[in-house]
Design a protein around this motif. Structure first.
Motif, short mmCIF file in Angstrom:
data_model
loop_
_atom_site.label_atom_id
_atom_site.label_comp_id
_atom_site.label_asym_id
_atom_site.label_seq_id
_atom_site.Cartn_x
_atom_site.Cartn_y
_atom_site.Cartn_z
N LEU A 257 -78.55 -15.52 -14.54
CA LEU A 257 -78.73 -13.99 -14.75
C LEU A 257 -78.90 -13.19 -16.61
N VAL A 258 -77.56 -14.29 -16.67
CA VAL A 258 -76.95 -14.15 -18.44
C VAL A 258 -77.92 -14.62 -19.32
N SER A 259 -79.11 -16.12 -18.67
CA SER A 259 -79.92 -15.99 -19.37
C SER A 259 -81.33 -15.60 -19.51
N GLY A 260 -81.30 -14.89 -18.08
CA GLY A 260 -82.74 -13.73 -18.81
C GLY A 260 -83.67 -14.19 -17.39
N LYS A 261 -83.03 -15.74 -16.90
CA LYS A 261 -83.90 -15.75 -15.73
C LYS A 261 -84.26 -15.65 -14.27
N MET A 262 -83.56 -14.76 -13.93
CA MET A 262 -83.44 -13.71 -13.07
C MET A 262 -83.26 -12.85 -13.50
N LYS A 263 -83.47 -11.26 -13.33
CA LYS A 263 -83.53 -9.96 -12.82
C LYS A 263 -82.46 -9.17 -12.20
N LEU A 264 -81.77 -8.76 -12.85
CA LEU A 264 -80.87 -7.80 -12.07
C LEU A 264 -80.90 -6.42 -11.56
N LEU A 265 -81.53 -6.02 -10.03
CA LEU A 265 -82.22 -4.60 -9.85
C LEU A 265 -80.97 -4.11 -9.33
N VAL A 266 -81.11 -2.97 -9.21
CA VAL A 266 -79.78 -2.33 -8.74
C VAL A 266 -80.86 -0.85 -7.55
N SER A 267 -80.28 -0.37 -7.00
CA SER A 267 -80.56 0.44 -5.48
C SER A 267 -79.22 0.99 -5.03
N SER A 268 -78.69 2.08 -5.49
CA SER A 268 -77.94 3.21 -4.28
C SER A 268 -77.99 3.56 -3.70
N THR A 269 -77.18 3.73 -1.82
CA THR A 269 -77.72 4.77 -1.05
C THR A 269 -77.21 5.10 -0.03
N SER A 270 -76.83 6.08 0.34
CA SER A 270 -75.68 6.37 1.12
C SER A 270 -76.09 5.94 3.19
N TRP A 271 -77.61 5.05 2.76
CA TRP A 271 -78.19 4.62 3.99
C TRP A 271 -78.15 5.10 5.32
N THR A 272 -79.20 6.69 4.93
CA THR A 272 -79.26 8.08 5.65
C THR A 272 -80.92 7.83 6.03
N PRO A 273 -81.34 8.58 6.26
CA PRO A 273 -82.69 8.58 6.66
C PRO A 273 -83.93 8.93 5.88
N ASP A 274 -83.48 10.31 4.46
CA ASP A 274 -84.25 10.84 3.63
C ASP A 274 -84.76 9.68 2.64
N GLU A 275 -83.78 8.50 2.67
CA GLU A 275 -84.02 6.80 2.04
C GLU A 275 -84.81 6.13 2.81
N ASP A 276 -86.32 5.86 2.54
CA ASP A 276 -86.69 5.04 3.82
C ASP A 276 -86.88 3.44 2.85
N PHE A 277 -85.17 2.54 3.25
CA PHE A 277 -85.02 1.24 2.87
C PHE A 277 -86.56 0.09 3.69
N SER A 278 -87.10 0.15 4.53
CA SER A 278 -87.77 -0.14 4.64
C SER A 278 -88.75 -0.48 3.83
N LEU A 279 -89.29 0.56 3.47
CA LEU A 279 -90.50 0.36 1.85
C LEU A 279 -90.18 -0.30 0.67
N LEU A 280 -88.18 -0.07 0.26
CA LEU A 280 -87.83 -1.64 -0.02
C LEU A 280 -88.62 -2.94 -0.26
N LEU A 281 -88.07 -2.74 1.61
CA LEU A 281 -87.92 -4.34 1.67
C LEU A 281 -89.70 -4.41 1.85
N SER A 282 -90.31 -3.77 1.95
CA SER A 282 -91.82 -4.64 1.92
C SER A 282 -92.12 -4.27 0.41
N ALA A 283 -91.85 -4.10 -0.63
CA ALA A 283 -92.00 -4.49 -1.44
C ALA A 283 -91.89 -5.51 -2.32
N LEU A 284 -90.89 -5.58 -2.12
CA LEU A 284 -89.79 -6.87 -2.83
C LEU A 284 -90.61 -8.06 -1.58
N THR A 285 -90.64 -7.95 -0.35
CA THR A 285 -91.78 -9.04 0.52
C THR A 285 -92.81 -9.02 -0.35
#
Length: 452
Positions: A257-285
């Motif tokens: 991360l310090v060298s820039g070879k890896m990027k840091l992605l951040v997301s915050s959530t209350s883990w409730t149905p109004d945020e479909d985290f399967s969408l993020l997992l699908s995108a990351l896949t």
């Protein structure tokens, strides 16, 4: 359920008439004015109401902040002499064997009895009662009754609509949704003053079915970052912050991360149905399957009911080999560390899907305060009030679109665009909560003089 709750409220009203609580007859502006702030939720995860309390206290108001104490509140809340925390008892959990239809009335009656006794008899009367909505049941009913009987000004701070959230989880045809809508749209009119998180929401509340009359003040108050959210511009300071945070969540990735070879992605959530985290997992896949994918460390912060479900899905994807070059970690950070994490990240992701179409996620505001550009779900009306496409962030509506945006921004060729978005995020984050509050709520409540 509605009939039972109505009987309880009627009984309480009769009791209030017989045992009439004391009313407020003091001044309503200036130092020393008592203000009650009601959050029927976890105070530690209610930043907007926390900021209201801090702003009122800053101007000399005496605040009683009422809610559940489940996570650590903002550190300034604990040390401010003008703020008193009032802890609500947590309702009993629903046993798995008891259906929702049977348990819901019990929970609501439990809340009605505790809130009524607290607001009408245990606490002294206040000049102002500021209530977060949603949740609307039973908050709006108890707050309306309290303000009427104790001569308090009732301010409803509209964050969203309870009935639309219920509709997203129970379905629009569920009988509770219809009852909740009638309840919320009627009792919402009883507030003497109204705050909204967007201009679009303010316009909507004036129209049917809410029909809040024109003589009642309606003030859009956009969420703004608190002072704790600041950009980290020094590489040395960023490295120090990363060293502390990654001790908890992935120390082996520090050098990348310090060298820039890896990027840091951040997301915050209350883990409730109004945020479909399967969408993020699908995108990351999909992102991980790209031959030119830059390695990512994705840190997902928060607590909530669906966390274990998504932890299992992440573990399954890893075991199936579908996330090469992508490491996902879920964690919960203290407030100060969360602010540092946002400032250290390369990109923030927000999956908030507005049930009403006219609210906005506070997490994006915090990201901008930390100078973090955002990729956010943008399929709702008020999205453009906060995220400006190509200026401080990018929008998406599908997993494919999100994967494409990540691929564009995180590859070496996207570095200039990412820097441009970061500049826009820093600029958007310059306007802070105190400035927004003083010019709106501060003037409404008389803590700040109105300009001539």
């Amino acid at each position: 359920m509605a009939g039972l709750i109505s009987l309880v409220l009627l009984g309480l009203l009769i009791a209030y008439i017989v045992l009439k609580p004391s009313g407020y007859n003091g001044h309503t502006t200036g130092k020393g004015v008592p203000v009650h702030i009601l959050v029927l939720g976890d105070i530690g995860r209610s930043p907007r109401m926390t900021y209201h309390a801090l702003s009122i206290a800053k101007h000399g108001g005496k605040v009683k902040l009422i809610g559940y104490l489940e996570t650590s509140p903002h550190p300034d809340i604990l040390t401010n002499p003008n703020i008193t925390l009032i802890s609500l008892p947590t309702p009993p959990p629903r046993p798995p064997s008891v259906p929702f239809l049977l348990f819901a009335p019990i929970k609501v009656i439990f809340q009605i009895l505790h809130l009524s006794y607290l607001l009408l008899y245990l606490l002294p009367p206040s000049a102002w009662l500021l209530v977060q909505n949603p949740p609307s049941i039973p908050t709006l009913a108890i707050a309306s009754l309290t303000s009427y009987l104790r001569n308090s000004n009732l301010i409803i701070d509209w964050h969203n609509y309870g009935w639309t959230i219920l509709s997203s989880t129970k379905g629009p045809s569920h009988p509770f949704v219809s009852l909740s809508k009638i309840y919320e749209t009627y009792l919402g009119r009883l507030g003497s003053h109204h705050l909204t998180v967007t201009n679009a929401m303010a316009r909507q509340l004036r129209a049917a079915p809410y029909s809040i009359p024109p003589h009642k003040p309606m003030i859009p108050v956009h969420d703004r970052p608190a002072a704790i959210f600041q950009p980290i511009l020094s590489p040395h300071a960023r490295n120090e912050a990363l060293d502390k945070i990654l001790f908890l969540s992935g120390r082996e990735y520090y050098r990348a991360l310090v060298s820039g070879k890896m990027k840091l992605l951040v997301s915050s959530t209350s883990w409730t149905p109004d945020e479909d985290f399967s969408l993020l997992l699908s995108a990351l896949t999909m992102y991980a399957a790209r031959p030119d994918a830059v390695p990512i460390l994705a840190l997902i912060t928060g607590k909530g009911p669906q966390k274990e479900y998504y932890d299992d899905k992440i573990d399954a994807l890893v075991k199936e080999g579908k996330l090469p070059n992508v490491r996902i970690a879920t964690l919960f950070l203290p407030f100060e560390d969360y602010a540092r994490l946002l400032a250290c990240a390369d990109l923030g992701v927000c999956l908030h899907m507005s049930s009403s179409g006219v609210d906005l996620p506070m997490k994006v505001v915090d990201m901008f305060g930390a100078g973090l550009p955002v990729v956010a779900y943008g399929g709702y009306e008020s999205f453009g009030e906060l995220v400006k496409e190509g200026v401080n962030g990018r929008g998406f509506e599908t997993g494919e679109e999100l994967a494409g945006v990540l691929g564009e921004l995180l590859k070496p060729e996207g570095e200039n665009e990412l820097k441009h978005l970061k500049k826009g995020a820093v600029e958007e984050g310059r306007r802070r909560w105190d400035e927004e509050w003083d010019g709106t709520v501060g003037r409404l409540m008389g803590f700040v003089e109105k300009s001539s």
